[in-house]
Design a protein around this motif. Structure first.
Motif, PDB file in Angstrom:
ATOM      1  N   ARG A  41     -29.788  27.360  47.844  1.00  0.00           N
ATOM      2  CA  ARG A  41     -28.645  27.419  48.760  1.00  0.00           C
ATOM      3  C   ARG A  41     -28.044  28.817  48.832  1.00  0.00           C
ATOM      4  O   ARG A  41     -27.775  29.340  49.916  1.00  0.00           O
ATOM      5  CB  ARG A  41     -27.589  26.405  48.311  1.00  0.00           C
ATOM      6  CG  ARG A  41     -26.288  26.459  49.112  1.00  0.00           C
ATOM      7  CD  ARG A  41     -25.332  25.371  48.663  1.00  0.00           C
ATOM      8  NE  ARG A  41     -24.990  25.491  47.258  1.00  0.00           N
ATOM      9  CZ  ARG A  41     -24.004  26.273  46.795  1.00  0.00           C
ATOM     10  NH1 ARG A  41     -23.296  27.033  47.632  1.00  0.00           N
ATOM     11  NH2 ARG A  41     -23.730  26.306  45.500  1.00  0.00           N
ATOM     12  N   LEU A  42     -27.837  29.441  47.688  1.00  0.00           N
ATOM     13  CA  LEU A  42     -27.161  30.737  47.663  1.00  0.00           C
ATOM     14  C   LEU A  42     -28.063  31.883  48.113  1.00  0.00           C
ATOM     15  O   LEU A  42     -27.578  32.887  48.634  1.00  0.00           O
ATOM     16  CB  LEU A  42     -26.594  31.001  46.269  1.00  0.00           C
ATOM     17  CG  LEU A  42     -25.404  30.117  45.904  1.00  0.00           C
ATOM     18  CD1 LEU A  42     -25.036  30.275  44.435  1.00  0.00           C
ATOM     19  CD2 LEU A  42     -24.199  30.433  46.790  1.00  0.00           C
ATOM     20  N   HIS A  71     -22.805  36.140  42.695  1.00  0.00           N
ATOM     21  CA  HIS A  71     -23.336  35.068  41.860  1.00  0.00           C
ATOM     22  C   HIS A  71     -24.443  35.627  40.970  1.00  0.00           C
ATOM     23  O   HIS A  71     -25.355  36.298  41.462  1.00  0.00           O
ATOM     24  CB  HIS A  71     -23.892  33.932  42.716  1.00  0.00           C
ATOM     25  CG  HIS A  71     -22.851  33.194  43.494  1.00  0.00           C
ATOM     26  ND1 HIS A  71     -22.274  32.036  43.033  1.00  0.00           N
ATOM     27  CD2 HIS A  71     -22.269  33.460  44.696  1.00  0.00           C
ATOM     28  CE1 HIS A  71     -21.390  31.601  43.918  1.00  0.00           C
ATOM     29  NE2 HIS A  71     -21.364  32.447  44.939  1.00  0.00           N
ATOM     30  N   GLY A  80     -28.617  25.423  42.458  1.00  0.00           N
ATOM     31  CA  GLY A  80     -27.905  26.253  43.421  1.00  0.00           C
ATOM     32  C   GLY A  80     -28.648  27.468  43.923  1.00  0.00           C
ATOM     33  O   GLY A  80     -28.155  28.187  44.800  1.00  0.00           O
ATOM     34  N   HIS A 102     -24.241  31.493  36.575  1.00  0.00           N
ATOM     35  CA  HIS A 102     -25.002  30.256  36.649  1.00  0.00           C
ATOM     36  C   HIS A 102     -26.109  30.275  35.584  1.00  0.00           C
ATOM     37  O   HIS A 102     -26.845  31.252  35.469  1.00  0.00           O
ATOM     38  CB  HIS A 102     -25.680  30.097  38.018  1.00  0.00           C
ATOM     39  CG  HIS A 102     -24.747  30.157  39.178  1.00  0.00           C
ATOM     40  ND1 HIS A 102     -24.288  29.033  39.830  1.00  0.00           N
ATOM     41  CD2 HIS A 102     -24.195  31.220  39.838  1.00  0.00           C
ATOM     42  CE1 HIS A 102     -23.496  29.384  40.826  1.00  0.00           C
ATOM     43  NE2 HIS A 102     -23.418  30.705  40.846  1.00  0.00           N
TER      44      HIS A 102
END
Length: 231
Positions: free
Chosen positions: A90-91, A45, A87, A73
């Motif tokens: 969380r990641l 990510h 996000g 993102h």
């Protein structure tokens, strides 16, 4: 797989790139994410957290980044008003993926990560500070210390978490000799302060540079040249 570059990331799954605007950290961050894709099958990510300038941002080549298998993102902005990308929290906790974060230039950009400091100051996160010895804010130790101190103060990142990356270049015309000289100058400046983790170089200069240093050399592809806009 990029077999010509190796850096120890054992036990790490989060990688943050900080530095002054113009240091080349976005370019380095994109290439590092590509390296992670090539070396492992875990999802990668990429967070574009750069809210400080309108040009040379990772989002400008988002489609090319996504074509590499990287999950991208970012948050759209209105007249460059500060925004928060979703996000992140969380990641950063997810051991089943890699997270690469391109943090905005200088201390203003670094404020975007301040709220996540508890999830950054841990054993599974590396923070890379990108230095370009050819930029005026990296041309002496006082400038480096001042900028880094401001970034750490506002981001709440601990100094011991920071690893130095050397990215000596003067743009598209950079020669191998300029890379070697710029890296030597940077190593001399920060030698009593921090070791250089690895040296970045345009991929076409890799063979000319790799035998002139004892540290790992990271060959990078230049994504953010803006030549794509002229095709």
């Amino acid at each position: 797989m990029n077999k010509i570059f190796s850096v120890d990331i054992t036990g790490k799954h989060n990688f943050l790139f900080v530095g002054e605007a113009g240091s080349g950290k976005s370019e380095v961050a994109i290439n590092f994410a590509r390296h992670l894709v090539e070396m492992d099958d875990k999802p990668v990510h990429f967070f574009d957290m750069d809210m400080t300038k309108p040009l040379f941002r990772s989002r400008d080549v988002m489609r090319e980044i996504e074509s590499l298998g990287i999950i991208f993102h970012h948050q759209e902005q209105f007249y460059d008003a500060p925004t928060l990308v979703g996000g992140v929290a969380r990641l950063l906790k997810d051991e089943g993926c890699y997270v690469v974060m391109d943090i905005g230039g200088n201390d203003i950009g670094a404020s975007a990560i301040g709220g996540f400091a508890p999830k950054v100051n841990n054993d599974y996160t590396d923070v890379y500070y990108v230095l370009n010895s050819y930029r005026p804010w990296s041309d002496n130790l006082d400038h480096i210390d001042g900028t880094l101190s401001a970034i750490l103060r506002i981001s709440h990142i601990k100094l011991e978490k920071v690893k130095m990356i050397s990215n000596p270049n003067i743009g598209l015309t950079t020669s191998a000799d300029e890379v070697i000289e710029g890296n030597k100058r940077m190593a001399e400046m920060i030698g009593l302060y921090k070791d250089i983790e690895f040296l970045c170089v345009k991929e076409e200069l890799y063979e000319q540079v790799r035998n002139d240093t004892k540290i790992p050399v990271f060959p990078i592809h230049l994504f953010l040249t803006y030549e794509w806009n002229k095709v």
